[in-house]
Design an enzyme around this catalytic site. Structure first.
Site, PDB file in Angstrom:
ATOM      1  N   TYR A 205      41.327  27.272  44.718  1.00 43.83           N
ATOM      2  CA  TYR A 205      40.876  28.470  44.000  1.00 43.83           C
ATOM      3  C   TYR A 205      41.125  29.715  44.835  1.00 43.83           C
ATOM      4  O   TYR A 205      41.585  30.749  44.332  1.00 43.83           O
ATOM      5  CB  TYR A 205      39.396  28.324  43.673  1.00 43.83           C
ATOM      6  CG  TYR A 205      38.780  29.493  42.951  1.00 43.83           C
ATOM      7  CD1 TYR A 205      38.911  29.623  41.570  1.00 43.83           C
ATOM      8  CD2 TYR A 205      38.056  30.457  43.649  1.00 43.83           C
ATOM      9  CE1 TYR A 205      38.339  30.694  40.905  1.00 43.83           C
ATOM     10  CE2 TYR A 205      37.477  31.529  42.987  1.00 43.83           C
ATOM     11  CZ  TYR A 205      37.627  31.643  41.615  1.00 43.83           C
ATOM     12  OH  TYR A 205      37.055  32.708  40.968  1.00 43.83           O
TER      13      TYR A 205
ATOM     14  N   SER B  20      33.791  35.987  27.267  1.00 46.75           N
ATOM     15  CA  SER B  20      32.557  35.309  26.870  1.00 46.75           C
ATOM     16  C   SER B  20      31.807  34.735  28.064  1.00 46.75           C
ATOM     17  O   SER B  20      30.770  34.096  27.900  1.00 46.75           O
ATOM     18  CB  SER B  20      32.879  34.170  25.881  1.00 46.75           C
ATOM     19  OG  SER B  20      33.703  33.194  26.506  1.00 46.75           O
TER      20      SER B  20
ATOM     21  N   LEU C  28      30.131  35.106  32.168  1.00 43.94           N
ATOM     22  CA  LEU C  28      29.007  35.820  32.775  1.00 43.94           C
ATOM     23  C   LEU C  28      29.248  37.327  32.846  1.00 43.94           C
ATOM     24  O   LEU C  28      28.446  38.126  32.346  1.00 43.94           O
ATOM     25  CB  LEU C  28      28.776  35.250  34.180  1.00 43.94           C
ATOM     26  CG  LEU C  28      27.784  35.953  35.091  1.00 43.94           C
ATOM     27  CD1 LEU C  28      26.389  35.947  34.494  1.00 43.94           C
ATOM     28  CD2 LEU C  28      27.787  35.294  36.471  1.00 43.94           C
ATOM     29  N   VAL C  29      30.342  37.741  33.452  1.00 49.19           N
ATOM     30  CA  VAL C  29      30.618  39.169  33.608  1.00 49.19           C
ATOM     31  C   VAL C  29      31.088  39.775  32.293  1.00 49.19           C
ATOM     32  O   VAL C  29      30.725  40.910  31.956  1.00 49.19           O
ATOM     33  CB  VAL C  29      31.662  39.389  34.719  1.00 49.19           C
ATOM     34  CG1 VAL C  29      31.911  40.883  34.927  1.00 49.19           C
ATOM     35  CG2 VAL C  29      31.203  38.759  36.030  1.00 49.19           C
ATOM     36  N   GLY C  30      31.861  39.017  31.528  1.00 51.59           N
ATOM     37  CA  GLY C  30      32.313  39.513  30.234  1.00 51.59           C
ATOM     38  C   GLY C  30      31.161  39.837  29.298  1.00 51.59           C
ATOM     39  O   GLY C  30      31.169  40.872  28.622  1.00 51.59           O
TER      40      GLY C  30
ATOM     41  N   PRO D  32      33.972  40.819  44.058  1.00 44.42           N
ATOM     42  CA  PRO D  32      32.502  40.761  44.016  1.00 44.42           C
ATOM     43  C   PRO D  32      31.992  39.625  44.889  1.00 44.42           C
ATOM     44  O   PRO D  32      32.678  38.623  45.098  1.00 44.42           O
ATOM     45  CB  PRO D  32      32.202  40.504  42.541  1.00 44.42           C
ATOM     46  CG  PRO D  32      33.415  39.794  42.027  1.00 44.42           C
ATOM     47  CD  PRO D  32      34.584  40.260  42.852  1.00 44.42           C
ATOM     48  N   THR D  33      30.800  39.800  45.401  1.00 45.23           N
ATOM     49  CA  THR D  33      30.130  38.687  46.057  1.00 45.23           C
ATOM     50  C   THR D  33      29.570  37.768  44.969  1.00 45.23           C
ATOM     51  O   THR D  33      29.954  37.861  43.817  1.00 45.23           O
ATOM     52  CB  THR D  33      29.043  39.197  47.008  1.00 45.23           C
ATOM     53  OG1 THR D  33      28.268  40.219  46.355  1.00 45.23           O
ATOM     54  CG2 THR D  33      29.659  39.812  48.267  1.00 45.23           C
ATOM     55  N   ASN D  34      28.649  36.902  45.290  1.00 44.49           N
ATOM     56  CA  ASN D  34      28.197  35.863  44.357  1.00 44.49           C
ATOM     57  C   ASN D  34      27.475  36.481  43.151  1.00 44.49           C
ATOM     58  O   ASN D  34      26.410  37.095  43.305  1.00 44.49           O
ATOM     59  CB  ASN D  34      27.265  34.904  45.093  1.00 44.49           C
ATOM     60  CG  ASN D  34      27.968  34.210  46.237  1.00 44.49           C
ATOM     61  OD1 ASN D  34      28.482  33.117  46.112  1.00 44.49           O
ATOM     62  ND2 ASN D  34      28.003  34.874  47.398  1.00 44.49           N
ATOM     63  N   VAL D  35      28.039  36.285  41.964  1.00 43.03           N
ATOM     64  CA  VAL D  35      27.525  36.915  40.745  1.00 43.03           C
ATOM     65  C   VAL D  35      26.558  35.971  40.033  1.00 43.03           C
ATOM     66  O   VAL D  35      26.766  34.755  39.990  1.00 43.03           O
ATOM     67  CB  VAL D  35      28.684  37.272  39.789  1.00 43.03           C
ATOM     68  CG1 VAL D  35      28.185  38.161  38.650  1.00 43.03           C
ATOM     69  CG2 VAL D  35      29.822  37.941  40.543  1.00 43.03           C
TER      70      VAL D  35
END
Length: 340
Positions: free
Chosen positions: A162, A30, A32-34, A189-192
């Site tokens: 992290y 749920s 950002l990428v999902g 990934p870089t900043n998403v």
């Protein structure tokens, strides 16, 4: 390449339909990428393009259970019986939240990652793709950074908890492959950024935070205050582009070693440039003020996407100005429902 047709969590299998050839379970589904993956896998054109087999997608959210608890995680694997896993779930936050809670980020993420990878082994998942971050790279290093440099030195002190937890996924992937032959890999990934991001002003990342602050400043007629000098530089990747690349990795990338998913070095921009692009995208007419009393964080972490380009030389990324307009438009249109 997998000969598949995509279905989504919301599209229940008909009772007479055969068991799907592949069942992909997405943790953090749920986020950002999902959400970008949900949108992509439910797209009719995408389904037609990969027609020929059966594929089912299951998107888990935090409401489905605590993935840092092994018994809860095992119950989800027993229930869904995935053949493939995309592991996005993590305790995440922006610069200032990381600086205050490094231990919490370290402990929680180590537990989540261990539960997911051990369940993938125990329940014979064919492939697991985990999501790392460029913050895992050494603070003091040469640029551009590449996949071979992950463990070359300590990460930046602002988010070391992290960062080390995410680094350990790479170690676990190699150990599971060596001891059990598991096909576990990871992407960096870089900043998403993109629709459905976390826009909380206390712990968001830079782009959603600036979009939210610009929205509020526009409403009040005040200046847009940007934390820091605006000089640090970042490579940003649109969530919809990252979703396309995740599916490619799941189906086509066979290495255990991680792969950086990023725009090119030439597309790196400063925080100041991003702030001005957001202001333009949102038709903001007041001044931008940079609060240099606030920390900048790491100045740069330029990543090489040479490995990705070797595999996908013709991949086209969405122009950042277009993607920022789409992201800002989504936030303004969904302000009441957006995470903030």
């Amino acid at each position: 390449v997998w000969p598949m047709r995509n279905t989504t969590m919301s599209m229940a299998l008909e009772s007479k339909r055969a068991k799907p050839s592949y069942k992909v379970m997405v943790t953090g589904g749920s986020g950002l990428v999902g959400r970008a993956l949900q949108e992509l896998t439910s797209d009719p054109e995408e389904r037609r393009r990969r027609a020929g087999g059966e594929e089912e997608w299951v998107f888990l959210s935090s409401r489905d259970g605590d993935l840092s608890d092994m018994s809860t995680t095992e119950a989800l694997f027993k229930k869904h019986q995935p053949t493939h896993v995309i592991h996005l779930a993590a305790m995440v936050g922006g610069l200032f939240k990381n600086m205050k809670h490094n231990l919490d980020f370290l402990r929680k993420n180590i537990l989540i990652n261990d539960c997911i990878l051990e369940c993938c082994r125990k329940y014979k998942v064919q492939k697991c793709v985990s999501c790392l971050s460029t913050c895992i790279f050494p603070d003091k290093t040469s640029y551009p950074i590449d996949e071979s440099m992950v463990h070359d030195g300590p990460p930046h002190e602002s988010n070391f908890g992290y960062s080390y937890a995410k680094r350990l996924i790479d170690i676990q992937n190699k150990a599971y492959h060596q001891q059990y032959g598991c096909q576990f890999t990871s992407v960096i990934p870089t900043n998403v950024y993109g629709p459905h991001d976390n826009y909380n002003l206390e712990d968001s990342h830079v782009i959603p935070g600036l979009i939210h602050k610009c929205y509020l400043a526009q409403k009040s007629g005040e200046d847009l205050v940007v934390f820091g000098s605006g000089k640090p530089r970042r490579q940003f990747i649109y969530s919809k582009d990252l979703a396309r690349l995740f599916i490619w990795v799941l189906r086509n990338y066979e290495e255990i070693e991680p792969i950086i998913l990023s725009v090119g070095e030439e597309d790196e921009v400063s925080i100041s440039e991003v702030a001005h692009m957001i202001a333009e995208a949102m038709n903001f007419s007041e001044k931008l003020v940079f609060d240099t009393s606030k920390a900048d964080g790491q100045f740069k972490k330029t990543a090489s996407n040479a490995k990705l380009k070797k595999y996908l030389p013709d991949f086209k990324f969405t122009d950042i100005q277009q993607a920022l307009r789409e992201s800002a438009t989504w936030f303004c249109s969904n302000y009441d429902e957006a995470r903030k």
